[in-house]
Design a protein around this motif. Structure first.
Motif, PDB file in Angstrom:
ATOM      1  N   SER A  24     -23.844  11.266 -19.409  1.00 52.28           N
ATOM      2  CA  SER A  24     -24.148  10.663 -20.706  1.00 52.28           C
ATOM      3  C   SER A  24     -25.344   9.716 -20.616  1.00 52.28           C
ATOM      4  O   SER A  24     -26.116   9.590 -21.558  1.00 52.28           O
ATOM      5  CB  SER A  24     -22.928   9.914 -21.243  1.00 52.28           C
ATOM      6  OG  SER A  24     -22.635   8.773 -20.462  1.00 52.28           O
ATOM      7  N   ARG A  25     -25.479   9.075 -19.469  1.00 52.77           N
ATOM      8  CA  ARG A  25     -26.553   8.092 -19.315  1.00 52.77           C
ATOM      9  C   ARG A  25     -27.933   8.728 -19.482  1.00 52.77           C
ATOM     10  O   ARG A  25     -28.803   8.179 -20.159  1.00 52.77           O
ATOM     11  CB  ARG A  25     -26.434   7.425 -17.943  1.00 52.77           C
ATOM     12  CG  ARG A  25     -27.523   6.407 -17.642  1.00 52.77           C
ATOM     13  CD  ARG A  25     -27.339   5.826 -16.253  1.00 52.77           C
ATOM     14  NE  ARG A  25     -28.392   4.917 -15.899  1.00 52.77           N
ATOM     15  CZ  ARG A  25     -28.525   4.347 -14.701  1.00 52.77           C
ATOM     16  NH1 ARG A  25     -27.640   4.611 -13.762  1.00 52.77           N
ATOM     17  NH2 ARG A  25     -29.519   3.532 -14.442  1.00 52.77           N
ATOM     18  N   PHE A  26     -28.139   9.894 -18.876  1.00 59.61           N
ATOM     19  CA  PHE A  26     -29.468  10.508 -18.930  1.00 59.61           C
ATOM     20  C   PHE A  26     -29.769  11.054 -20.324  1.00 59.61           C
ATOM     21  O   PHE A  26     -30.913  11.007 -20.780  1.00 59.61           O
ATOM     22  CB  PHE A  26     -29.584  11.593 -17.862  1.00 59.61           C
ATOM     23  CG  PHE A  26     -29.538  11.045 -16.464  1.00 59.61           C
ATOM     24  CD1 PHE A  26     -30.591  10.296 -15.972  1.00 59.61           C
ATOM     25  CD2 PHE A  26     -28.429  11.232 -15.653  1.00 59.61           C
ATOM     26  CE1 PHE A  26     -30.562   9.751 -14.687  1.00 59.61           C
ATOM     27  CE2 PHE A  26     -28.377  10.700 -14.378  1.00 59.61           C
ATOM     28  CZ  PHE A  26     -29.445   9.956 -13.895  1.00 59.61           C
ATOM     29  N   HIS A  27     -28.758  11.544 -21.013  1.00 54.32           N
ATOM     30  CA  HIS A  27     -28.962  11.965 -22.399  1.00 54.32           C
ATOM     31  C   HIS A  27     -29.268  10.746 -23.275  1.00 54.32           C
ATOM     32  O   HIS A  27     -30.083  10.823 -24.196  1.00 54.32           O
ATOM     33  CB  HIS A  27     -27.731  12.698 -22.922  1.00 54.32           C
ATOM     34  CG  HIS A  27     -27.603  14.100 -22.407  1.00 54.32           C
ATOM     35  ND1 HIS A  27     -28.523  15.084 -22.693  1.00 54.32           N
ATOM     36  CD2 HIS A  27     -26.657  14.678 -21.615  1.00 54.32           C
ATOM     37  CE1 HIS A  27     -28.157  16.220 -22.104  1.00 54.32           C
ATOM     38  NE2 HIS A  27     -27.035  15.997 -21.445  1.00 54.32           N
ATOM     39  N   ASN A  74     -22.840   2.690 -21.388  1.00 60.30           N
ATOM     40  CA  ASN A  74     -23.620   3.691 -22.113  1.00 60.30           C
ATOM     41  C   ASN A  74     -23.285   3.708 -23.607  1.00 60.30           C
ATOM     42  O   ASN A  74     -24.173   3.742 -24.460  1.00 60.30           O
ATOM     43  CB  ASN A  74     -23.368   5.080 -21.521  1.00 60.30           C
ATOM     44  CG  ASN A  74     -23.824   5.193 -20.085  1.00 60.30           C
ATOM     45  OD1 ASN A  74     -24.651   4.414 -19.619  1.00 60.30           O
ATOM     46  ND2 ASN A  74     -23.283   6.158 -19.366  1.00 60.30           N
ATOM     47  N   LEU A  75     -21.992   3.674 -23.908  1.00 61.99           N
ATOM     48  CA  LEU A  75     -21.565   3.720 -25.303  1.00 61.99           C
ATOM     49  C   LEU A  75     -22.072   2.515 -26.093  1.00 61.99           C
ATOM     50  O   LEU A  75     -22.558   2.644 -27.214  1.00 61.99           O
ATOM     51  CB  LEU A  75     -20.038   3.790 -25.385  1.00 61.99           C
ATOM     52  CG  LEU A  75     -19.393   5.154 -25.127  1.00 61.99           C
ATOM     53  CD1 LEU A  75     -17.883   5.004 -25.046  1.00 61.99           C
ATOM     54  CD2 LEU A  75     -19.769   6.148 -26.223  1.00 61.99           C
ATOM     55  N   GLY A  76     -21.948   1.342 -25.492  1.00 59.42           N
ATOM     56  CA  GLY A  76     -22.396   0.132 -26.177  1.00 59.42           C
ATOM     57  C   GLY A  76     -23.885   0.141 -26.453  1.00 59.42           C
ATOM     58  O   GLY A  76     -24.334  -0.219 -27.548  1.00 59.42           O
ATOM     59  N   SER A 123     -21.485  -3.503 -33.109  1.00 60.73           N
ATOM     60  CA  SER A 123     -20.249  -3.566 -32.327  1.00 60.73           C
ATOM     61  C   SER A 123     -20.463  -3.108 -30.888  1.00 60.73           C
ATOM     62  O   SER A 123     -19.624  -3.346 -30.012  1.00 60.73           O
ATOM     63  CB  SER A 123     -19.151  -2.722 -32.979  1.00 60.73           C
ATOM     64  OG  SER A 123     -19.429  -1.336 -32.863  1.00 60.73           O
ATOM     65  N   GLY A 124     -21.590  -2.448 -30.632  1.00 62.22           N
ATOM     66  CA  GLY A 124     -21.891  -2.012 -29.270  1.00 62.22           C
ATOM     67  C   GLY A 124     -21.978  -3.167 -28.293  1.00 62.22           C
ATOM     68  O   GLY A 124     -21.688  -3.007 -27.100  1.00 62.22           O
ATOM     69  N   SER A 125     -22.350  -4.354 -28.775  1.00 66.26           N
ATOM     70  CA  SER A 125     -22.435  -5.529 -27.895  1.00 66.26           C
ATOM     71  C   SER A 125     -21.084  -5.864 -27.286  1.00 66.26           C
ATOM     72  O   SER A 125     -20.991  -6.263 -26.119  1.00 66.26           O
ATOM     73  CB  SER A 125     -22.970  -6.733 -28.677  1.00 66.26           C
ATOM     74  OG  SER A 125     -24.285  -6.512 -29.111  1.00 66.26           O
ATOM     75  N   ALA A 126     -20.009  -5.693 -28.066  1.00 63.85           N
ATOM     76  CA  ALA A 126     -18.665  -5.981 -27.565  1.00 63.85           C
ATOM     77  C   ALA A 126     -18.288  -5.007 -26.453  1.00 63.85           C
ATOM     78  O   ALA A 126     -17.641  -5.398 -25.463  1.00 63.85           O
ATOM     79  CB  ALA A 126     -17.651  -5.905 -28.705  1.00 63.85           C
ATOM     80  N   GLU A 127     -18.686  -3.740 -26.594  1.00 64.97           N
ATOM     81  CA  GLU A 127     -18.385  -2.767 -25.542  1.00 64.97           C
ATOM     82  C   GLU A 127     -19.175  -3.076 -24.272  1.00 64.97           C
ATOM     83  O   GLU A 127     -18.676  -2.887 -23.157  1.00 64.97           O
ATOM     84  CB  GLU A 127     -18.681  -1.352 -26.046  1.00 64.97           C
ATOM     85  CG  GLU A 127     -17.629  -0.870 -27.031  1.00 64.97           C
ATOM     86  CD  GLU A 127     -17.880   0.522 -27.551  1.00 64.97           C
ATOM     87  OE1 GLU A 127     -16.915   1.300 -27.626  1.00 64.97           O
ATOM     88  OE2 GLU A 127     -19.037   0.815 -27.892  1.00 64.97           O
ATOM     89  N   LEU A 128     -20.380  -3.566 -24.438  1.00 60.33           N
ATOM     90  CA  LEU A 128     -21.158  -3.972 -23.272  1.00 60.33           C
ATOM     91  C   LEU A 128     -20.508  -5.154 -22.563  1.00 60.33           C
ATOM     92  O   LEU A 128     -20.465  -5.206 -21.326  1.00 60.33           O
ATOM     93  CB  LEU A 128     -22.593  -4.305 -23.690  1.00 60.33           C
ATOM     94  CG  LEU A 128     -23.477  -3.085 -23.931  1.00 60.33           C
ATOM     95  CD1 LEU A 128     -24.691  -3.454 -24.771  1.00 60.33           C
ATOM     96  CD2 LEU A 128     -23.921  -2.469 -22.617  1.00 60.33           C
ATOM     97  N   GLU A 129     -19.987  -6.106 -23.311  1.00 53.32           N
ATOM     98  CA  GLU A 129     -19.286  -7.239 -22.706  1.00 53.32           C
ATOM     99  C   GLU A 129     -18.042  -6.765 -21.956  1.00 53.32           C
ATOM    100  O   GLU A 129     -17.727  -7.266 -20.868  1.00 53.32           O
ATOM    101  CB  GLU A 129     -18.903  -8.265 -23.772  1.00 53.32           C
ATOM    102  CG  GLU A 129     -20.069  -9.053 -24.351  1.00 53.32           C
ATOM    103  CD  GLU A 129     -20.563 -10.159 -23.412  1.00 53.32           C
ATOM    104  OE1 GLU A 129     -20.179 -10.184 -22.222  1.00 53.32           O
ATOM    105  OE2 GLU A 129     -21.363 -10.999 -23.885  1.00 53.32           O
ATOM    106  N   ARG A 130     -17.318  -5.794 -22.514  1.00 51.73           N
ATOM    107  CA  ARG A 130     -16.155  -5.232 -21.824  1.00 51.73           C
ATOM    108  C   ARG A 130     -16.572  -4.546 -20.531  1.00 51.73           C
ATOM    109  O   ARG A 130     -15.908  -4.672 -19.495  1.00 51.73           O
ATOM    110  CB  ARG A 130     -15.443  -4.225 -22.735  1.00 51.73           C
ATOM    111  CG  ARG A 130     -14.625  -4.848 -23.862  1.00 51.73           C
ATOM    112  CD  ARG A 130     -14.080  -3.758 -24.777  1.00 51.73           C
ATOM    113  NE  ARG A 130     -13.253  -2.802 -24.048  1.00 51.73           N
ATOM    114  CZ  ARG A 130     -13.021  -1.559 -24.447  1.00 51.73           C
ATOM    115  NH1 ARG A 130     -13.573  -1.099 -25.574  1.00 51.73           N
ATOM    116  NH2 ARG A 130     -12.247  -0.761 -23.732  1.00 51.73           N
TER     117      ARG A 130
END
Length: 206
Positions: free
Chosen positions: A1-4, A39-41, A51-58
């Motif tokens: 997923s990261r490279f995409h 990646n998702l965040g 809301s992606g910031s919260a996933e990055l913090e997780r």
């Protein structure tokens, strides 16, 4: 997923990320979960979902709990996202956390943390300190075998030089930055360098 994700193929990246997250949850793999949440965040913020910031913090919390260098990538992407969202105060705070983590893990992340620090200094108007740090980083590139971030460093120095009336120095940096970006072949590097070069040319016209 990261490279995409890095190729701006967010739909495909999200599909792979969701599948990977299910596997990580099923197998209770926290470090893999941290990677996928990172990646998702980042993808969410890239398409305007704060809301992606919260996933990055997780992601960072999971990586830190396992003393994983994935935490530094998390800090880097969170800082990038906060910058895109215009939250410069939190951007600076996350950059400090990233610097501390990069010093623990070492390696190339030290250069990435220094890059974030340069942006904090540039945005806060501390251009003398930013320029001094850029000189140090670019001297390291000249003494070694180059670096992916050289184009970005030269772009920032070009902006400082242009604002201070050094159009020749700015043009030199912009030309080299565009050349390095093209060698890297990364769109997110190439397009800003083309825009900078166009700005310098436009300002040179009478």
């Amino acid at each position: 997923s990261r490279f995409h994700m890095l190729g701006d193929r967010f739909d495909v990246a999200a599909r792979f990320a969701e599948e990977a997250l299910e596997l990580a949850d099923e197998l209770d793999l926290d470090e893999a979960r941290a990677n996928v949440l990172n990646n998702l965040g980042t993808m969410k913020v890239a398409v305007g979902d704060r809301s992606g910031s919260a996933e990055l913090e997780r992601s960072i919390a999971l990586a830190e709990a396992h003393n994983s260098a994935e935490a530094v990538r998390g800090y880097n992407n969170l800082a990038y996202c906060l910058y895109r969202l215009g939250d410069l105060r939190h951007y600076a705070a996350v950059t400090e956390r990233m610097q501390a983590a990069s010093e623990r893990f070492g390696g190339d992340w030290v250069s990435w943390a220094a890059d974030r620090r340069v942006h904090v200094l540039y945005q806060s108007g501390e251009w003398d300190e930013a320029a001094a740090l850029l000189e140090k980083m670019l001297a390291g590139v000249a003494a070694g075998s180059g670096h992916y971030l050289e184009a970005a460093w030269r772009e920032t120095r070009a902006r400082i030089r242009l604002a201070r009336g050094d159009s020749d120095g700015a043009e030199e940096d912009a030309e080299v930055a565009l050349d390095r970006a093209r060698v890297a072949g990364d769109t997110q590097l190439v397009l800003p360098m083309i825009a900078l070069r166009a700005r310098i040319v436009a300002e040179e016209r009478p």
